[in-house]
Design an enzyme around this catalytic site. Structure first.
Site, PDB file in Angstrom:
ATOM      1  N   CYS A  34       0.830  -1.201   0.000  1.00 46.28           N
ATOM      2  CA  CYS A  34       0.000   0.000   0.000  1.00 46.28           C
ATOM      3  C   CYS A  34       0.862   1.248   0.000  1.00 46.28           C
ATOM      4  CB  CYS A  34      -0.872   0.016   1.248  1.00 46.28           C
ATOM      5  SG  CYS A  34      -1.840  -1.476   1.449  1.00 46.28           S
ATOM      6  N   GLY A  73      -1.556   1.370  -4.741  1.00 46.34           N
ATOM      7  CA  GLY A  73      -2.804   0.753  -4.332  1.00 46.34           C
ATOM      8  C   GLY A  73      -3.982   1.344  -5.058  1.00 46.34           C
ATOM      9  N   ASN A 115       1.461   0.005   5.593  1.00 44.06           N
ATOM     10  CA  ASN A 115       1.992  -0.672   4.402  1.00 44.06           C
ATOM     11  C   ASN A 115       2.913  -1.768   4.887  1.00 44.06           C
ATOM     12  OD1 ASN A 115       4.525   0.157   1.940  1.00 44.06           O
ATOM     13  ND2 ASN A 115       3.002  -1.439   1.889  1.00 44.06           N
ATOM     14  N   GLY A 116       2.599  -2.991   4.514  1.00 40.13           N
ATOM     15  CA  GLY A 116       3.431  -4.115   4.929  1.00 40.13           C
ATOM     16  C   GLY A 116       2.571  -5.248   5.408  1.00 40.13           C
ATOM     17  N   CYS A 135      13.143  -4.486   0.891  1.00 45.89           N
ATOM     18  CA  CYS A 135      12.575  -5.267  -0.208  1.00 45.89           C
ATOM     19  C   CYS A 135      13.224  -4.845  -1.526  1.00 45.89           C
ATOM     20  CB  CYS A 135      11.067  -5.025  -0.273  1.00 45.89           C
ATOM     21  SG  CYS A 135      10.293  -5.636  -1.781  1.00 45.89           S
ATOM     22  N   TYR A 137      10.369  -3.218  -9.313  1.00 41.91           N
ATOM     23  CA  TYR A 137       9.043  -3.089  -9.910  1.00 41.91           C
ATOM     24  C   TYR A 137       8.127  -2.077  -9.252  1.00 41.91           C
ATOM     25  CZ  TYR A 137       4.129  -4.070 -10.758  1.00 41.91           C
ATOM     26  OH  TYR A 137       2.798  -3.933 -11.020  1.00 41.91           O
ATOM     27  N   SER A 182       6.725  -0.768 -16.996  1.00 37.91           N
ATOM     28  CA  SER A 182       7.687  -1.194 -15.977  1.00 37.91           C
ATOM     29  C   SER A 182       9.036  -1.619 -16.552  1.00 37.91           C
ATOM     30  CB  SER A 182       7.087  -2.319 -15.136  1.00 37.91           C
ATOM     31  OG  SER A 182       6.615  -3.352 -15.975  1.00 37.91           O
ATOM     32  N   ASP A 241      11.266  -7.026 -19.624  1.00 35.89           N
ATOM     33  CA  ASP A 241      10.315  -6.715 -18.560  1.00 35.89           C
ATOM     34  C   ASP A 241      11.058  -6.734 -17.233  1.00 35.89           C
ATOM     35  OD1 ASP A 241       7.927  -6.026 -17.388  1.00 35.89           O
ATOM     36  OD2 ASP A 241       6.830  -7.786 -18.090  1.00 35.89           O
ATOM     37  N   CYS A 261       5.693 -13.976  -1.673  1.00 41.87           N
ATOM     38  CA  CYS A 261       6.042 -12.861  -0.788  1.00 41.87           C
ATOM     39  C   CYS A 261       5.069 -12.851   0.376  1.00 41.87           C
ATOM     40  CB  CYS A 261       5.964 -11.539  -1.527  1.00 41.87           C
ATOM     41  SG  CYS A 261       6.247 -10.134  -0.433  1.00 41.87           S
ATOM     42  N   CYS A 321      11.589 -13.877  -2.135  1.00 44.36           N
ATOM     43  CA  CYS A 321      10.873 -14.400  -3.305  1.00 44.36           C
ATOM     44  C   CYS A 321      11.815 -14.975  -4.357  1.00 44.36           C
ATOM     45  CB  CYS A 321       9.969 -13.326  -3.907  1.00 44.36           C
ATOM     46  SG  CYS A 321      10.849 -11.859  -4.481  1.00 44.36           S
TER      47      CYS A 321
HETATM   48  P1  5GP Z   1       3.187 -12.279 -14.992  1.00 45.70           P
HETATM   49  O1  5GP Z   1       2.394 -11.854 -16.168  1.00 45.70           O
HETATM   50  O2  5GP Z   1       4.425 -13.044 -15.323  1.00 45.70           O
HETATM   51  O3  5GP Z   1       2.352 -13.030 -14.008  1.00 45.70           O
HETATM   52  O4  5GP Z   1       3.634 -10.966 -14.227  1.00 45.70           O
HETATM   53  C1  5GP Z   1       4.676 -10.193 -14.728  1.00 45.70           C
HETATM   54  C2  5GP Z   1       4.214  -8.813 -14.995  1.00 45.70           C
HETATM   55  O5  5GP Z   1       3.514  -8.285 -13.880  1.00 45.70           O
HETATM   56  C3  5GP Z   1       5.368  -7.866 -15.251  1.00 45.70           C
HETATM   57  O6  5GP Z   1       5.028  -7.064 -16.357  1.00 45.70           O
HETATM   58  C4  5GP Z   1       5.487  -7.033 -13.996  1.00 45.70           C
HETATM   59  O7  5GP Z   1       5.773  -5.682 -14.343  1.00 45.70           O
HETATM   60  C5  5GP Z   1       4.163  -7.154 -13.341  1.00 45.70           C
HETATM   61  N1  5GP Z   1       4.267  -7.389 -11.899  1.00 45.70           N
HETATM   62  C6  5GP Z   1       5.279  -7.846 -11.172  1.00 45.70           C
HETATM   63  N2  5GP Z   1       4.979  -7.923  -9.875  1.00 45.70           N
HETATM   64  C7  5GP Z   1       3.743  -7.485  -9.737  1.00 45.70           C
HETATM   65  C8  5GP Z   1       2.872  -7.301  -8.626  1.00 45.70           C
HETATM   66  O8  5GP Z   1       3.189  -7.545  -7.471  1.00 45.70           O
HETATM   67  N3  5GP Z   1       1.657  -6.794  -8.931  1.00 45.70           N
HETATM   68  C9  5GP Z   1       1.290  -6.484 -10.205  1.00 45.70           C
HETATM   69  N4  5GP Z   1       0.092  -6.003 -10.434  1.00 45.70           N
HETATM   70  N5  5GP Z   1       2.067  -6.650 -11.262  1.00 45.70           N
HETATM   71  C10 5GP Z   1       3.279  -7.149 -11.034  1.00 45.70           C
HETATM   72 MG    MG Z   2       4.953  -4.783 -16.156  1.00 52.03          MG
END
Ligand code: 5GP
Ligand code: MG
Length: 480
Positions: free
Chosen positions: A5, A32, A106-107, A243, A249, A290, A357, A394, A448
């Site tokens: 968050c 969030g 947050n956490g 983290c 990301y 990202s 990515d 995580c 992770c």
């Molecule tokens: P995947 O499609 O492999 O399940 O997830 C990878 C994509 O999700 C990447 O583009 C990355 O930027 C994004 N991503 C990585 N970690 C998270 C997360 O904790 N939450 C969300 N919403 N996206 C994530």
């Molecule tokens: Mg992404």
């Protein structure tokens, strides 16, 4: 409950805090999207507004007008895999014998159940399953017997895990960062007051000056008249557990976290990707948004090595589609990727392509993308990933899916290549991450990607001897 968050806390001289908090929450929206909320105090009473949805939808002008007072806290909450959960929306607020309390968290605590049971036996009634309410009740209880600083310290001795908190006790705003500094929290100065926020980008948005990161184990108490703050190093730890994924990301690239500008870390990681597993293709393109900083670093390093790989934007993102993780079923997630990303044919057709990515979690995005790029006429598709393979869940606040869902949890890189249909796949090493962050491995949470955690988690291995925090009590003040 895995809560990733954004939190904010503001104390001003005279002006109402609601508008600045609103803008700060806007700046933290990426942290969030499920709910947004605010608690303010006008010197007599507390005001609260919490609503499901994005910041822009959660507050109407009249809601903000009703949030009186020059002190307040705010919160944006991340959607968990299970979907919406109104009872967990924050800030959490309670009134008790010795005053009112508001809390933004947050956490994720690792011993919330234990503390909840104990408090329930003492007669505390809980309205949500979240760990934030546990912190609020423990603190409320301590405040009946101790002064504010001692009460926070007692709570910090009781709770374990990851927490960056902004708290309102009556009209006093506090910021607390857990002893291992797992989630970010920073302090900024405004023209007429002070601000605590998850990320420095929120301070920038308010035209403030970044003072510094809140230290692991530190409590910062803002003066309600906006004139300064007191700090207390309540807990000393030898090792932190920042983290790494915040840098890879989660955080905004324009934020500075623990003294590192996120954008530069990501570019450096992109350079390392080239150095470790670069391959000369016609173009290299980011998965927006990202992957962008990684691809720019990668392309720069490739150019320096004389490779003819050109940086290209080959994928356009529909910015109105939310983060794909919110989708509860795999089918919906796959459709969401297609809705979110569309190729620009001219930069792809007949070309060899590297696509970058930040991370691969379930593999949904990369599988869909490889197919998309081939359909658009790519001759080869190579996938480069700006983090190590994610093999374990995580527990500290990033909603990453369960072990079974993680594509890398039981597959080699070759298997992953075959699974997502790429010509090659390469990840960054853990060493590269540690190096680029300029921290030692033992100061990071890498759970992770290593499967070993800096916290006691049922059924998981630890990566270090977890010792009880050493409780200190150093006090310092800063006044204008
Ligand atoms: P995947 O499609 O492999 O399940 O997830 C990878 C994509 O999700 C990447 O583009 C990355 O930027 C994004 N991503 C990585 N970690 C998270 C997360 O904790 N939450 C969300 N919403 N996206 C994530
Ligand atoms: Mg992404």
């Amino acid at each position: 409950m895995h809560e990733k968050c954004g939190v904010v806390g503001i104390s001003l001289e005279e002006r109402d805090a609601a508008h600045p908090i609103y803008y700060a929450l806007y700046a933290l929206q990426h942290r969030g999207q499920e709910s947004a909320g605010m608690v303010t105090h006008d010197g007599f009473q507390q005001h609260q507004h919490v609503e499901m949805g994005l910041v822009g939808d959660a507050f109407r002008p009249e809601d903000i007008d009703a949030l009186n007072g020059s002190n307040g806290i705010g919160h944006v909450r991340y959607p968990t895999a299970g979907g919406v959960n109104a009872s967990c929306a924050q800030p959490f607020s309670v009134s008790f014998k010795s005053g009112s309390l508001g809390l933004s968290h947050n956490g994720n605590l690792v011993n919330a159940d234990e503390v909840r049971e104990e408090l329930a036996e003492l007669g505390h009634a809980f309205t949500s399953s979240g760990d934030t309410e546990v912190i609020a009740h423990d603190l409320a209880r301590n405040l009946l017997e101790e002064d504010l600083v001692r009460a926070v310290k007692s709570t910090m001795q009781r709770i374990h895990g990851s927490y960056s908190l902004t708290i309102m006790h009556d009209e006093t705003v506090l910021g607390v960062r857990d002893p291992q500094g797992n989630r970010p929290l920073c302090l900024g100065k405004l023209e007429d007051g002070y601000v605590l926020a998850s990320e420095s980008a929120a301070i920038d948005t308010l035209d403030g000056e970044i003072v510094r990161d809140v230290k692991p184990g530190e409590l910062i108490v803002l003066k309600p008249d906006g004139s300064g703050y007191d700090t207390y190093q309540l807990v000393e730890r030898e090792q932190t557990a920042h983290c790494f994924f915040e840098h890879v990301y989660f955080a905004r690239p324009d934020s500075v976290i623990d003294d590192e500008l996120v954008y530069e870390v990501r570019r450096e990681l992109g350079r390392r990707l080239w150095a470790d597993s670069g391959i000369e293709t016609d173009v290299v393109m980011p998965v927006p948004d990202s992957g962008r900083a990684f691809a720019s670093g990668y392309a720069e390093a490739a150019g320096e090595d004389g490779a003819k790989t050109e940086f290209a934007e080959g994928l356009m993102k529909n910015r109105y589609v939310g983060r794909t993780f919110i989708m509860p079923t795999q089918d919906e997630r796959e459709r969401a990727v297609r809705l979110k990303l569309n190729p620009i044919k001219s930069t792809i057709e007949g070309k060899t392509v590297t696509v970058i990515d930040d991370s691969v979690v379930r593999g949904t995005t990369s599988t869909q993308l490889v197919e998309l790029l081939r359909d658009a006429g790519a001759e080869e598709v190579h996938v480069r990933v700006g983090s190590p393979p994610i093999i374990s869940p995580c527990y500290m606040g990033i909603d990453m899916a369960s072990r079974e869902e993680l594509i890398a949890s039981d597959r080699s890189v070759e298997d992953i290549e075959a699974e997502i249909g790429a010509d090659s796949v390469s990840y960054l090493s853990i060493d590269a991450i540690v190096d680029a962050l300029g921290k030692s491995e033992s100061d990071l949470c890498l759970g992770c990607v290593t499967g070993k955690y800096p916290y006691d988690i049922d059924g998981e291995e630890r990566d270090r001897d977890v010792t009880r925090p050493v409780i200190g009590s150093e006090r310092a003040s800063a006044d204008d």
